[in-house]
Design a protein around this motif. Structure first.
Motif, PDB file in Angstrom:
ATOM      1  N   TYR A 112       0.846  -1.194   0.000  1.00 16.29           N
ATOM      2  CA  TYR A 112       0.000   0.000   0.000  1.00 16.29           C
ATOM      3  C   TYR A 112       0.884   1.247   0.000  1.00 16.29           C
ATOM      4  CZ  TYR A 112      -2.757   3.815   1.972  1.00 16.29           C
ATOM      5  OH  TYR A 112      -3.347   5.041   2.200  1.00 16.29           O
ATOM      6  N   LEU A 113       0.602   2.172  -0.914  1.00 15.02           N
ATOM      7  CA  LEU A 113       1.264   3.470  -0.944  1.00 15.02           C
ATOM      8  C   LEU A 113       0.226   4.555  -0.699  1.00 15.02           C
ATOM      9  CD1 LEU A 113       3.721   3.209  -3.989  1.00 15.02           C
ATOM     10  CD2 LEU A 113       4.139   2.643  -1.585  1.00 15.02           C
ATOM     11  N   LEU A 125       8.360   6.924  -7.027  1.00 20.68           N
ATOM     12  CA  LEU A 125       7.574   8.136  -6.916  1.00 20.68           C
ATOM     13  C   LEU A 125       6.247   7.913  -7.612  1.00 20.68           C
ATOM     14  CD1 LEU A 125       7.203  11.121  -6.151  1.00 20.68           C
ATOM     15  CD2 LEU A 125       8.313  11.726  -8.323  1.00 20.68           C
ATOM     16  N   LEU A 126       5.166   8.092  -6.875  1.00 19.32           N
ATOM     17  CA  LEU A 126       3.818   7.909  -7.403  1.00 19.32           C
ATOM     18  C   LEU A 126       3.105   9.256  -7.412  1.00 19.32           C
ATOM     19  CD1 LEU A 126       1.406   6.123  -8.268  1.00 19.32           C
ATOM     20  CD2 LEU A 126       0.967   5.688  -5.848  1.00 19.32           C
ATOM     21  N   ARG A 127       2.686   9.683  -8.587  1.00 23.46           N
ATOM     22  CA  ARG A 127       1.884  10.899  -8.730  1.00 23.46           C
ATOM     23  C   ARG A 127       0.501  10.511  -9.233  1.00 23.46           C
ATOM     24  NH1 ARG A 127       6.859  13.067 -11.048  1.00 23.46           N
ATOM     25  NH2 ARG A 127       7.720  14.717  -9.707  1.00 23.46           N
ATOM     26  N   ALA A 128      -0.532  11.091  -8.646  1.00 28.71           N
ATOM     27  CA  ALA A 128      -1.909  10.755  -9.017  1.00 28.71           C
ATOM     28  C   ALA A 128      -2.721  12.016  -9.212  1.00 28.71           C
ATOM     29  CB  ALA A 128      -2.545   9.883  -7.937  1.00 28.71           C
ATOM     30  N   GLY A 135      -2.139  14.423  -5.919  1.00 28.49           N
ATOM     31  CA  GLY A 135      -1.358  13.966  -4.784  1.00 28.49           C
ATOM     32  C   GLY A 135      -0.135  13.212  -5.259  1.00 28.49           C
ATOM     33  N   SER A 136       0.827  13.082  -4.377  1.00 29.13           N
ATOM     34  CA  SER A 136       2.042  12.341  -4.730  1.00 29.13           C
ATOM     35  C   SER A 136       2.634  11.723  -3.476  1.00 29.13           C
ATOM     36  CB  SER A 136       3.074  13.246  -5.406  1.00 29.13           C
ATOM     37  OG  SER A 136       3.524  14.249  -4.514  1.00 29.13           O
ATOM     38  N   TYR A 137       3.455  10.713  -3.696  1.00 30.28           N
ATOM     39  CA  TYR A 137       4.126  10.063  -2.565  1.00 30.28           C
ATOM     40  C   TYR A 137       5.436   9.460  -3.051  1.00 30.28           C
ATOM     41  CZ  TYR A 137       5.271   7.090   1.342  1.00 30.28           C
ATOM     42  OH  TYR A 137       5.930   6.511   2.392  1.00 30.28           O
ATOM     43  N   LEU A 138       6.517   9.742  -2.316  1.00 28.57           N
ATOM     44  CA  LEU A 138       7.824   9.156  -2.596  1.00 28.57           C
ATOM     45  C   LEU A 138       8.052   8.014  -1.626  1.00 28.57           C
ATOM     46  CD1 LEU A 138      10.629   9.068  -3.956  1.00 28.57           C
ATOM     47  CD2 LEU A 138      11.393  10.743  -2.247  1.00 28.57           C
ATOM     48  N   SER A 139       8.151   6.793  -2.150  1.00 30.11           N
ATOM     49  CA  SER A 139       8.425   5.610  -1.342  1.00 30.11           C
ATOM     50  C   SER A 139       9.896   5.269  -1.491  1.00 30.11           C
ATOM     51  CB  SER A 139       7.544   4.431  -1.784  1.00 30.11           C
ATOM     52  OG  SER A 139       7.859   3.266  -1.059  1.00 30.11           O
ATOM     53  N   ALA A 140      10.696   5.726  -0.520  1.00 31.65           N
ATOM     54  CA  ALA A 140      12.132   5.478  -0.555  1.00 31.65           C
ATOM     55  C   ALA A 140      12.444   4.132   0.080  1.00 31.65           C
ATOM     56  CB  ALA A 140      12.877   6.590   0.174  1.00 31.65           C
ATOM     57  N   HIS A 141      13.449   3.467  -0.427  1.00 32.49           N
ATOM     58  CA  HIS A 141      13.800   2.145   0.083  1.00 32.49           C
ATOM     59  C   HIS A 141      14.221   2.201   1.549  1.00 32.49           C
ATOM     60  CE1 HIS A 141      16.777  -1.179   0.770  1.00 32.49           C
ATOM     61  NE2 HIS A 141      15.745  -1.875   0.332  1.00 32.49           N
ATOM     62  N   HIS A 142      15.014   3.210   1.922  1.00 26.81           N
ATOM     63  CA  HIS A 142      15.473   3.279   3.307  1.00 26.81           C
ATOM     64  C   HIS A 142      15.485   4.715   3.831  1.00 26.81           C
ATOM     65  CE1 HIS A 142      19.001   2.984   0.562  1.00 26.81           C
ATOM     66  NE2 HIS A 142      19.480   3.988   1.276  1.00 26.81           N
ATOM     67  N   GLY A 143      14.357   5.369   3.661  1.00 31.05           N
ATOM     68  CA  GLY A 143      14.158   6.684   4.299  1.00 31.05           C
ATOM     69  C   GLY A 143      14.759   7.825   3.516  1.00 31.05           C
TER      70      GLY A 143
END
Length: 352
Positions: free
Chosen positions: A280-281, A314-317, A328-336
C-alpha cells in the motif's frame, strides 16, 4: 515513537500490515519456512525450471537456507549448479544442508552477492527469487543486468520469465476502520530493518490477506518486467484507472502478476495466497470521495536508491471528480530518511 499495533488474535486479523520485508536482508527460519511451503509459488518455479536444466550449468541467485532451486536443478540433471547466498546465517544453514545431501557433488555454494561472484563458467539457466512485493523492489533488475553482462551466456534462460506490477485505487482506512496498525508478528522485522539502517523511517507497508473487493478501480500495470537485459533500472510509466464503484481513495495497492515461464500458471499476489503480499502506498489526505466512471491518472517512476541496487518509487496521481481535480504524490524510498511523511505513517508511529 509509539508504534500502533493490532493486538486482535495476536495480531493475526484477517488483513494485516507488515513491513515489506522482502527488499531487506532480514530473512529468518520463520520466513524461509513460509516460502519453502508456499505451494503456489513453488509449483510455478518448479514447472518453469525443471524442463530447462538437464545437462546445463545453472546459476541460483539468492539460494536461501534451503537451497530449494539449486537442489531442484541438480535433481533434474543439471551438470553444474552455482548457488550464491548473501546472508551469512542463511549461507551457513545452506552449507550444513548441502554437505549431507546427495547433490553435493553438483552444487557449488558461494557466500556473498552475485555482483562479487566470479564463477568458473557462465550459466545457461538462471533462477533468481528476487521478485519483490513490488516486482522490482528486491533489486532484480540491477542483479540481472550484472548477471547478463558477466555471469550468463548470451542465450541464457531466466526463471522467472516476466513479472508485472499492477496498481489499483483503494482506501486503507476503509479496510482498517479502527486506524492503521502493524500486525504483532511483523514487529520483529520492523526492528531489524531499523537497526540495519540506524534509524526509523517510513518503511513500505505490505498488506497481508487483503480483500480484493477493497480495490475500487480498474487495475493497470505500472511495471512490465522481463529479464532479458533490455529493461532499464530506471523508468517512468503513465496509466489511467477508472473508478468502478463509489467509495473513498486515500492511496493505491500494488501487487504482482508473475509468469515463471513455460507451462506454469500466472501467479497473482492479490488473489492467490502466497508469500508475496500487496503493498500500500498512501497519497491522498484526507481520503477523497469517488464515484463510478471517474478517472485517476497515474505516473509511476522507478529510480535506483543510493545503494545502487534497490529502487525508490515516486507515485503521482491526478483524480478527476465531479467536484474538481485532486492531485497527490508520494515518494516511497527504500530506506528513508523521512519519518511521518504522510498522515498514515504519523498514525502508525504515534506522531501527533
Amino acid at each position: 515513537m509509539s508504534i500502533a499495533v493490532d493486538t486482535r488474535a495476536g495480531g493475526r486479523a484477517p488483513m494485516g500490515l507488515w513491513p515489506s520485508v522482502g527488499e531487506y536482508p532480514c530473512y529468518d527460519p520463520y520466513l524461509y519456512f513460509f516460502m519453502s511451503n508456499d505451494t503456489i509459488r513453488n509449483e510455478a518455479f518448479r514447472t518453469a525450471l525443471a524442463p530447462l536444466v538437464d545437462g546445463r550449468t545453472v546459476l541460483d541467485i539468492g539460494t536461501g537456507r534451503d537451497l530449494n532451486w539449486a537442489m531442484e536443478a541438480a535433481r533434474h540433471g543439471a551438470r553444474l549448479v552455482i548457488a550464491v547466498e548473501e546472508i551469512e546465517d542463511s549461507y551457513r544453514a545452506a552449507l550444513q544442508r548441502l554437505v549431507k545431501a546427495a547433490e553435493v557433488t553438483t552444487i557449488d555454494l558461494f557466500r556473498g552477492r552475485s555482483f562479487d561472484l566470479e564463477p568458473p563458467q557462465r550459466a545457461e539457466v538462471c533462477v533468481a527469487e528476487l521478485i519483490g512485493n513490488i516486482a522490482s523492489s528486491e533489486g532484480m533488475l540491477a542483479v540481472m543486468a550484472d548477471a547478463r553482462t558477466r555471469l550468463l551466456t548470451p542465450d541464457a534462460v531466466v526463471v522467472p520469465a516476466a513479472c508485472a506490477t499492477m496498481i489499483g485505487a483503494m482506501s486503507l482506512r476503509s479496510l482498517h476502520p479502527g486506524g492503521p496498525a502493524f500486525s504483532y508478528d511483523g514487529l520483529t522485522y520492523l526492528q531489524q530493518v531499523f537497526e540495519r539502517y540506524g534509524r526509523a523511517f517510513d518503511i513500505r507497508l505490505a498488506v497481508t490477506d487483503p480483500d480484493p473487493a477493497g480495490i475500487v478501480s480498474t487495475a493497470e500495470p505500472v511495471e512490465s518486467l522481463t529479464f532479458d537485459g533490455s529493461e532499464p533500472c530506471e523508468s517512468s510509466t503513465k496509466v489511467r484507472l477508472t473508478v468502478e464503484r463509489a467509495g473513498e481513495i486515500d492511496g493505491f495497492m500494488l501487487w504482482i502478476r508473475l509468469a515463471a515461464g513455460g507451462d506454469a500458471r500466472v501467479l497473482d499476489s492479490l488473489t492467490d495466497r502466497t508469500s508475496w503480499s500487496p503493498v500500500y502506498l498512501p497519497v491522498f489526505d484526507p481520503p477523497v470521495e469517488v464515484h463510478s466512471g471517474e478517472t485517476v491518472d497515474i505516473e509511476f517512476s522507478r529510480r535506483t536508491s543510493d545503494d545502487g541496487i534497490h529502487p525508490d518509487y515516486l507515485l503521482r496521481a491526478t483524480l478527476a471528480t465531479a467536484a474538481g481535480t485532486v492531485e497527490g504524490s508520494y515518494l516511497s524510498a527504500h530506506h528513508g530518511p523521512v519519518l511521518g511523511g504522510h498522515a498514515i505513517y504519523r498514525e502508525l508511529w504515534g506522531i501527533g
